[in-house]
Design an enzyme around this catalytic site. Structure first.
Site, PDB file in Angstrom:
ATOM      1  CB  THR A 136      -0.921  -0.009   1.227  1.00 58.04           C
ATOM      2  OG1 THR A 136      -0.133  -0.325   2.391  1.00 58.04           O
ATOM      3  CG2 THR A 136      -2.028  -1.040   1.061  1.00 58.04           C
ATOM      4  CG  MET A 228      -2.987   0.617   5.592  1.00 62.28           C
ATOM      5  SD  MET A 228      -3.834   1.342   4.145  1.00 62.28           S
ATOM      6  CE  MET A 228      -2.912   2.882   3.946  1.00 62.28           C
ATOM      7  CG  HIS A 229       4.021   0.510   4.405  1.00 56.99           C
ATOM      8  ND1 HIS A 229       5.087   1.372   4.232  1.00 56.99           N
ATOM      9  CD2 HIS A 229       3.252   0.654   3.299  1.00 56.99           C
ATOM     10  CE1 HIS A 229       4.962   2.004   3.068  1.00 56.99           C
ATOM     11  NE2 HIS A 229       3.851   1.595   2.495  1.00 56.99           N
ATOM     12  CD  GLU A 230       4.983  -2.922  10.701  1.00 60.34           C
ATOM     13  OE1 GLU A 230       5.130  -4.142  10.937  1.00 60.34           O
ATOM     14  OE2 GLU A 230       5.945  -2.142  10.531  1.00 60.34           O
ATOM     15  CG  PHE A 233       6.460  -2.964   2.612  1.00 56.93           C
ATOM     16  CD1 PHE A 233       7.544  -3.492   1.923  1.00 56.93           C
ATOM     17  CD2 PHE A 233       6.139  -1.633   2.395  1.00 56.93           C
ATOM     18  CE1 PHE A 233       8.290  -2.716   1.046  1.00 56.93           C
ATOM     19  CE2 PHE A 233       6.877  -0.848   1.510  1.00 56.93           C
ATOM     20  CZ  PHE A 233       7.958  -1.398   0.842  1.00 56.93           C
TER      21      PHE A 233
END
Length: 248
Positions: A136, A228-230, A233
């Site tokens: 994201t 969101m990266h957690e 990603f």
């Protein structure tokens, strides 16, 4: 070692910052990040400058994350917030003009959009291609894009991750000048001279007032982007996409 961000006083009150990391094609290398942080620190410490023009070299404005940087985030060793270059223009107390004469890719495009004035090139490519890598958006993209381009075009840019020439974005009605590449910097410098005619204190006060809502909402939006990266990603598919898209 000479910085890849060239600092030039065009006139006593106008600073031109030229990003020229030819080795990494103006991706967010350590050299480019450190150069930008140092340059804006000098500007912050000055009580003379009134306006900054930020530009790139040849056909590159700024090209987003390096392969190594993206993999470091994927592996949990870094976050895009570790060194904040994306909102340097927003945080700068004096007006900043992004003379985006070349390609603006991912976070590089976002960094330019945080400027107070944006000028694009008809020939150059602009994209917020985070989702092509499977993760994201970050870099404050979900904050600044809707404010500068509207929610409809933002959703198209972020979700579909398409690639657009400046001429295409001009047809879509973006609210920025879109000029032939050779004319972008000249237009930016003329605008800078017009801005520099105004009193410095008034410029600082008015910019502070105008961008206050963005400065206030950005930290919470960036916090949500990191969350969101957690979740996105660290997927194995992201590593595969990074390697594939960087050709390795």
């Amino acid at each position: 070692m000479e910085s890849v961000v060239h600092f030039q006083e065009i006139e006593p009150e106008i600073v031109l910052l030229t990003m020229e990391d030819r080795v990494h094609k103006n991706t967010f290398s350590k050299e480019l990040i450190d150069g930008l942080l140092e340059a804006f620190a000098v500007i912050e410490a000055s009580n003379v400058y009134k306006v900054v023009v930020l530009t790139g070299y040849d056909s590159y404005f700024a090209s987003g994350g390096t392969r190594e940087g993206l993999l470091a985030i994927h592996e949990g060793r870094e976050k895009f917030t570790d060194k904040n270059v994306y909102s340097l223009a927003l945080d700068c107390k004096i007006p900043v003009i992004a003379a985006m004469q070349g390609h603006g890719i991912g976070g590089g495009f976002i960094m330019g959009l945080f400027a107070d004035f944006v000028i694009l090139s008809r020939e150059s490519v602009y994209t917020t291609n985070f989702m092509k890598y499977g993760f994201t958006p970050g870099m404050g993209a979900t904050c600044i894009l809707p404010r500068k381009l509207g929610i409809s075009l933002t959703e198209e840019l972020l979700i579909n991750s398409g690639t657009y020439r400046g001429a295409e974005l001009e047809k879509r009605g973006i609210p920025f000048p879109v000029l032939p590449r050779a004319e972008v910097l000249g237009h930016a410098l003329e605008l800078a001279r017009q801005i520099a005619e105004k009193p410095r204190y008034s410029l600082i006060l008015l910019k502070d007032h105008l961008v206050a809502p963005i400065r206030e909402e950005l930290p919470s939006i960036v916090e949500r982007e990191v969350m969101m990266h957690e979740k996105t990603f660290h997927q194995p598919e992201v590593r595969e996409r990074i390697n594939a898209l960087f050709g390795k």
